[in-house]
Scaffold this motif. Structure first.
Motif, short mmCIF file in Angstrom:
data_model
loop_
_atom_site.label_atom_id
_atom_site.label_comp_id
_atom_site.label_asym_id
_atom_site.label_seq_id
_atom_site.Cartn_x
_atom_site.Cartn_y
_atom_site.Cartn_z
N ARG A 199 24.71 48.61 75.74
CA ARG A 199 25.23 49.71 74.94
C ARG A 199 26.07 49.20 73.76
O ARG A 199 25.94 49.68 72.64
N CYS A 200 26.91 48.19 74.03
CA CYS A 200 27.74 47.65 72.96
C CYS A 200 26.90 46.91 71.92
O CYS A 200 27.18 46.95 70.72
N GLN A 201 25.86 46.24 72.38
CA GLN A 201 24.95 45.58 71.45
C GLN A 201 24.30 46.60 70.52
O GLN A 201 24.13 46.35 69.31
N LEU A 202 23.98 47.78 71.06
CA LEU A 202 23.36 48.81 70.24
C LEU A 202 24.34 49.37 69.21
O LEU A 202 23.94 49.74 68.10
N PHE A 203 25.63 49.43 69.55
CA PHE A 203 26.59 49.91 68.55
C PHE A 203 26.75 48.89 67.43
O PHE A 203 26.92 49.27 66.26
N VAL A 204 26.69 47.61 67.77
CA VAL A 204 26.69 46.58 66.73
C VAL A 204 25.48 46.77 65.81
O VAL A 204 25.58 46.63 64.58
N MET A 205 24.34 47.12 66.40
CA MET A 205 23.14 47.39 65.60
C MET A 205 23.33 48.61 64.71
O MET A 205 22.84 48.65 63.57
N ILE A 206 24.04 49.63 65.22
CA ILE A 206 24.32 50.80 64.39
C ILE A 206 25.10 50.39 63.14
O ILE A 206 24.78 50.80 62.02
N ALA A 207 26.14 49.58 63.35
CA ALA A 207 26.96 49.12 62.22
C ALA A 207 26.15 48.26 61.26
O ALA A 207 26.25 48.41 60.03
N LEU A 208 25.33 47.36 61.80
CA LEU A 208 24.48 46.52 60.94
C LEU A 208 23.45 47.37 60.21
O LEU A 208 23.11 47.09 59.05
N GLY A 209 22.95 48.41 60.87
CA GLY A 209 22.00 49.31 60.22
C GLY A 209 22.62 50.01 59.03
O GLY A 209 21.97 50.17 57.98
N GLU A 210 23.88 50.41 59.16
CA GLU A 210 24.59 51.01 58.03
C GLU A 210 24.71 50.02 56.89
O GLU A 210 24.54 50.37 55.71
N SER A 211 24.98 48.76 57.21
CA SER A 211 25.10 47.72 56.19
C SER A 211 23.79 47.54 55.43
O SER A 211 23.77 47.47 54.19
N VAL A 212 22.68 47.47 56.15
CA VAL A 212 21.36 47.31 55.51
C VAL A 212 21.02 48.55 54.69
O VAL A 212 20.48 48.45 53.58
N LEU A 213 21.33 49.74 55.23
CA LEU A 213 21.05 50.99 54.52
C LEU A 213 21.81 51.03 53.19
O LEU A 213 21.24 51.40 52.15
#
Length: 399
Positions: A199-213
């Motif tokens: 679950r925490c790994q997925l939140f890191v992905m959420i933050a990275l996704g915002e960065s890429v977006l």
């Protein structure tokens, strides 16, 4: 409704991924809000709001670790949290203005409402007292959030909300101690460590996704020339480097470590609940720097630009160093060196252009990522050699 057994190896469900969409919006709101108010005060207010968003998500994450998120009753509860979370995220830009009370009430609704549900569901379970303690602490913190939302002065509101965060931060370390109800031990928190790690790994992905977006969206509205493309490339490579540092090796091994731990609750509290926050904050702050650099790659480097361009990766690396320290008991020299180099850039950052500052920061982070790859490969070769010796103890003698 059955409480799930810890360590059962449950995977993240599709409904949990659906739930996370609300927090994708929240992260976007925070990133854009910081960009629009890039001052010490704006940064302080964004930090307070990010901590609220993180705690709302994290406490729900622990809840779905104990309860099957595909159970109809749990799904209904999560839908309620999603509605309140969406309203909370929508009020983030005005949380220190006219929408403060709406933000506070929605946040309190998430924290208290969800905990009332689990306290009722576990009233005859061994975890029942634990959730009653949690409800007591979160109710006290929520009262401070609501009082703060009713106060008009932004600084007084900030102080009350900081006090509320202090209560929420202190609670897990005190075992949610409540007179008459006792206190919880981390060994009582029989969690599925693998699920919490994922679950925490997925939140890191959420933050990275915002960065890429942000990287792509900013470039799409600009003239495509060498400076803008170079800034875009620097931002993208920086995001890849952060992903590499976290996911290439550490995330998987740490997930195995907490899953096999005799006290997964302790690692869940320290390594995941607390140590992941600076990493997520670092990614969000870095995304603000990426947007600024891509939009204006040349010219003057302001104090705000220095703060986000160097503060973002610095927060991430420091958080990752603390995470590794909590899980593996070691503090790597490579991370300490990276932090020192980033800090050393601060005095000379004003002499650079935004693009050069971004390229230098990205280079430092990329070197750390490459160092991790090299260190992992060396460790793997050593383990394979040791395993070969154990499998064939007489092999050197025969040779």
């Amino acid at each position: 409704m059955r409480v799930r057994d810890g360590g059962q190896g449950g995977r993240v469900t599709f409904f949990e991924l659906f739930f996370d969409l609300v927090f994708v919006f929240a992260v976007t709101q925070l990133s854009h809000g910081l960009l629009q108010h890039l001052t010490w005060r704006g940064g302080f207010e964004t930090l307070i709001l990010l901590m609220a968003v993180w705690w709302a998500w994290m406490y729900t994450c622990w809840t779905t670790n104990w309860f099957d998120p595909d159970h109809p009753a749990v799904r209904i509860m999560l839908v309620g949290v999603m509605v309140a979370g969406l309203l909370m995220a929508a009020t983030l830009p005005g949380a220190f203005g006219s929408r403060g009370i709406w933000f506070a009430v929605m946040y309190a609704t998430i924290q208290v409402g969800r905990t009332i549900f689990v306290a009722w569901a576990t009233r005859r379970h061994s975890l029942g007292n634990n959730f009653q303690r949690v409800l007591t602490w979160l109710s006290a913190a929520s009262l401070l959030w609501i009082i703060g939302g009713l106060v008009d002065d932004p600084w007084k509101r900030a102080l009350l909300w900081v006090a509320a965060i202090g209560v929420e931060q202190l609670a897990p370390w005190c075992g949610f101690l409540v007179p008459g109800l006792g206190r919880s031990s981390t060994t009582d928190w029989d969690i599925d460590g693998g699920h919490l790690a994922e679950r925490c790994q997925l939140f890191v992905m959420i933050a990275l996704g915002e960065s890429v977006l942000v990287t792509g969206a900013t470039l799409s509205g600009l003239e495509v020339d060498a400076a803008h493309v170079a800034a875009f490339a620097s931002a993208f490579v920086g995001s890849v480097a952060l992903w590499w540092i976290y996911f290439d090796h550490t995330a998987e091994v740490a997930s195995e470590r907490i899953a096999e731990s005799d006290d997964p609750g302790r690692l869940g509290r320290s390594a995941y609940t607390f140590m992941h926050f600076p990493m997520v904050a670092g990614i969000i702050v870095g995304a603000v720097a990426d947007e600024m650099v891509i939009a204006h790659p040349s010219g003057h480097v302001s104090g705000g630009m220095v703060a986000v361009a160097l503060g973002g990766p610095l927060l991430f690396v420091a958080g990752h160093a603390l995470f590794k320290r909590a899980v593996f008991g070691t503090l790597t020299v490579a991370r300490v060196t990276t932090i020192v180099l980033l800090v050393a850039l601060v005095p000379v950052a004003g002499l650079l252009t935004p693009l050069l500052l971004s390229l230098t920061s990205t280079l430092i982070i990329s070197v750390l990522a490459l160092w991790d790859v090299r260190a992992y490969q060396r460790t793997r070769r050593e383990r394979e050699a040791a395993a070969l010796v154990l499998a064939e103890p007489d092999a050197p003698a025969r040779a």
